[in-house]
Design a protein around this motif. Structure first.
Motif, mmCIF file in Angstrom:
data_model
loop_
_atom_site.group_PDB
_atom_site.id
_atom_site.type_symbol
_atom_site.label_atom_id
_atom_site.label_comp_id
_atom_site.label_asym_id
_atom_site.label_seq_id
_atom_site.Cartn_x
_atom_site.Cartn_y
_atom_site.Cartn_z
ATOM 1 N N GLY A 61 0.778 -1.233 0.000
ATOM 2 C CA GLY A 61 0.000 0.000 0.000
ATOM 3 C C GLY A 61 0.805 1.276 0.000
ATOM 4 N N GLY A 62 2.099 1.218 0.346
ATOM 5 C CA GLY A 62 2.909 2.427 0.367
ATOM 6 C C GLY A 62 2.572 3.339 1.540
ATOM 7 N N MET A 63 3.249 4.508 1.603
ATOM 8 C CA MET A 63 3.070 5.444 2.715
ATOM 9 C C MET A 63 2.869 6.870 2.196
ATOM 10 N N SER A 64 2.138 7.640 2.979
ATOM 11 C CA SER A 64 2.018 9.075 2.698
ATOM 12 C C SER A 64 3.276 9.787 3.200
ATOM 13 N N ASP A 110 11.941 4.815 -0.677
ATOM 14 C CA ASP A 110 11.077 5.390 -1.716
ATOM 15 C C ASP A 110 9.706 4.747 -1.590
ATOM 16 N N THR A 111 8.633 5.545 -1.631
ATOM 17 C CA THR A 111 7.298 4.974 -1.436
ATOM 18 C C THR A 111 6.243 5.791 -2.186
ATOM 19 N N TYR A 112 5.137 5.120 -2.514
ATOM 20 C CA TYR A 112 3.998 5.799 -3.142
ATOM 21 C C TYR A 112 2.738 5.078 -2.690
ATOM 22 N N ASN A 113 1.768 5.848 -2.192
ATOM 23 C CA ASN A 113 0.558 5.235 -1.627
ATOM 24 C C ASN A 113 -0.611 5.172 -2.593
ATOM 25 N N GLU A 117 -0.043 12.920 -5.258
ATOM 26 C CA GLU A 117 0.280 13.243 -6.647
ATOM 27 C C GLU A 117 1.585 12.600 -7.095
ATOM 28 N N ASN A 118 2.464 12.347 -6.172
ATOM 29 C CA ASN A 118 3.762 11.769 -6.497
ATOM 30 C C ASN A 118 4.223 10.891 -5.347
#
Length: 589
Positions: A61-64, A110-113, A117-118
């Motif tokens: 799920g990634g992180m904010s 490095d993460t993206y939820n 936007e990025n």
């Protein structure tokens, strides 16, 4: 000296000494975080055994941005929404791993939820968070492990040894989650969505294919206590415990209670210096087990260890206690033995057994009686070392030859019985088979208890006496009645009849096991050794010539004897060779 508060960087390094023991510890913590994040594909890369680089990429799920900032703070976690340490349903929960790893390495996340936007990147050395082009899940790169703590670095083993430890960690996590795909160094692959039986073969090796028994049971007294998975047939074993995979509520553990229960389960079918293979999954109420025992989270404490141990032993022994007929011919058991999956199907096809398909015209005497009049025959008494069964009027006349161990053909070397079952040649070790029969018949009789006119008093340390008395009821079931005799002595009032034991040695061994496992199998193991030795010396010998009726009686008794596929020492009783395999020997295939 005055008391001072340690700085945060030193506190983190001290904590890292508990959490991050070696590169494999880092891999374990990062992969567990990926699993908790919902990842179903995880890619791991290590360089120089993990000293130079450890990279873990997941599609979770990634992180904010805020979560990324908090994840490297000590005791910050998303795994305890209710603050209840007795109801843990995640791999991780302590919030120590990432700050500990960051304190002894150069770590970049490095993460993206999927919402922002990025993506975001955190450099743990500087604390700086910047926008990132990362667009799926999370990647964590750990470089220069222990570079700023050289004292820890020098305790690492060779790169090869550290890589082997990483492989072991990944295998255990892969066994914990057969639905998740794992790739390590682009060399070890475990496909996403595998059935557990397929994952067992992928992790343990091709030699386990068709050699594992299924285990699936629930406790009669506790509907939340259950055990499922696979165990190896007694004839499949290892020289170490490397292929023993044990899980509690989905968590890989190396628990002493589980290891001791597994060893006790195989007591009478495998040598003590050999180890069975297993993938066993114990599930129970989270409030009945404490997983917050150590930072590594590989140890657990059970609320009722003796009950858990007894349940495991009973379940595993029931899985092992199948007769030859059940193992080879009953469809439901055959699916269990060869693991219900096409990948695990046994390559050898054995006809279905139906007792109604044959009849015995001549009565067969009990196996003990059959061998009485022929016990002194030895190899060499006959001209040939091969005895062929002859068709005489006293032989059983069979309508079909598809009994589990087949119809007797003859005897070779006065050691092995040859038989044919359908399209298979069966070779039976006559001594091993009769040894198991004799042992099981003796074991089924209730233990005779001998009251003592004068109790046997054994002096122990107070803590040893306390440990032994804690399992007094269990020992009573084995025919041993004891009680306290002062503060540090045990009195034996009744003992198994005809068995003379080294009581001082026995009670010390029981005390050691109780402290280690919460229970003891010492009395059972020692009685087993005595029964096994008796059975060995009172069974048909290798080198004893048998006639047709004796051989046929032995095969029929083996078929209906529990654990009939192996002797008391774990040696195989029979081998089945398909006719098409024999054809290949003679280039007929």
């Amino acid at each position: 000296m005055p008391i001072r508060v340690l700085p945060d960087f030193l506190v983190n390094q001290i904590a890292a000494g508990e959490v991050v023991e070696r590169p494999a510890s880092v891999v374990k913590e990062l992969v567990e975080n990926a699993l908790d994040a919902g990842a179903d594909n995880i890619v791991i890369d290590v360089v120089d055994g993990g000293r130079t680089l450890i990279s873990v990429i997941d599609n979770g799920g990634g992180m904010s941005r805020d979560d990324l900032a908090h994840c490297v703070m000590r005791h910050a976690t998303s795994k305890l929404p209710s603050d209840d340490l007795l109801n843990i349903n995640f791999m991780g929960f302590r919030g120590e791993a990432l700050p500990s790893i960051a304190s002894v390495s150069d770590m970049v996340i490095d993460t993206y939820n999927g919402v922002d936007e990025n993506g975001w990147q955190l450099d743990c050395a500087t604390g700086e968070i910047r926008p990132s082009a990362w667009d799926s899940g999370t990647r964590i790169r750990v470089q220069n492990l222990f570079a700023n703590t050289p004292a820890r670095l020098k305790f690492l083993h060779s790169d090869r040894a550290e890589l082997m430890a990483v492989v072991d960690v990944v295998k255990r996590l892969a066994m914990a989650r057969s639905d998740v795909g794992f790739v390590l160094n682009n060399k070890w692959f475990f496909a996403k969505g595998q059935e557990l039986s397929q994952r067992v073969v992928a992790v343990m090796g091709e030699d386990v294919r068709g050699q594992m028994l299924t285990v699936d049971a629930k406790s009669e007294s506790n509907d939340k206590l259950a055990l499922h998975g696979f165990i190896s047939q007694p004839t499949l074993r290892r020289a170490s415990s490397v292929d023993q995979y044990l899980f509690v509520n989905g968590r890989p553990v190396r628990d002493k209670v589980l290891v001791g229960a597994l060893r006790a389960s195989y007591m009478d079918v495998m040598h003590a210096r050999e180890f069975p293979l297993c993938a066993l999954y114990l599930t129970l109420d989270p409030r009945s087990v404490d997983v917050n025992v150590s930072p590594a989270k590989t140890d657990v404490h059970f609320l009722e260890p003796a009950h858990v141990r007894a349940f495991i032993i009973k379940t595993v022994r029931n899985a092992l206690a199948r007769t030859v007929a059940e193992n080879l011919h009953d469809n439901s058991v055959a699916r269990a033995q060869y693991v219900a999956n096409p990948v695990m199907e046994c390559a050898r096809s054995v006809p279905k057994f139906n007792p109604a398909d044959f009849r015995v015209c001549a009565p067969i005497r009990a196996v003990g009686d059959v061998f009485k009049n022929n016990s002194d025959n030895r190899a060499g008494d006959s001209v040939s070392n091969i005895t062929v069964a002859k068709n005489v009027d006293t032989e059983p006349q069979l309508v079909a030859d598809d009994r589990p161990l087949g119809r007797v053909i003859g005897q070779i070397g006065n050691k092995y019985i040859l038989a044919q079952s359908g399209e298979n040649l069966v070779i039976v070790d006559q001594h091993a088979g009769h040894e198991r029969i004799t042992y099981e018949r003796m074991r089924q009789h209730n233990i005779k208890v001998q009251p003592l006119l004068t109790p046997i008093v054994v002096s122990l340390r107070p803590e040893d006496a306390l440990a032994v008395m804690s399992v007094a009821d269990q020992l009573r079931g084995g025919g041993l009645v004891i009680d306290d005799f002062g503060d540090s002595s045990i009195a034996v009032f009744e003992k198994p009849a005809d068995w003379d034991l080294d009581w001082n040695d026995l009670f010390h061994a029981i005390a050691d096991e109780v402290r280690e496992y919460g229970a003891s199998a010492q009395l059972g193991e020692r009685l087993h050794l005595k029964l096994a030795n008796y059975a060995c010396h009172h069974s048909v010998r290798a080198g004893q010539k048998l006639d047709y009726n004796q051989m046929d009686t032995l095969l029929r008794d083996i078929e209906k004897t529990v654990r009939g596929g192996e002797c008391n020492h774990g040696r195989p009783v029979y081998k089945i060779i398909p006719l098409d395999e024999i054809d290949t020997w003679f280039e007929r295939a």
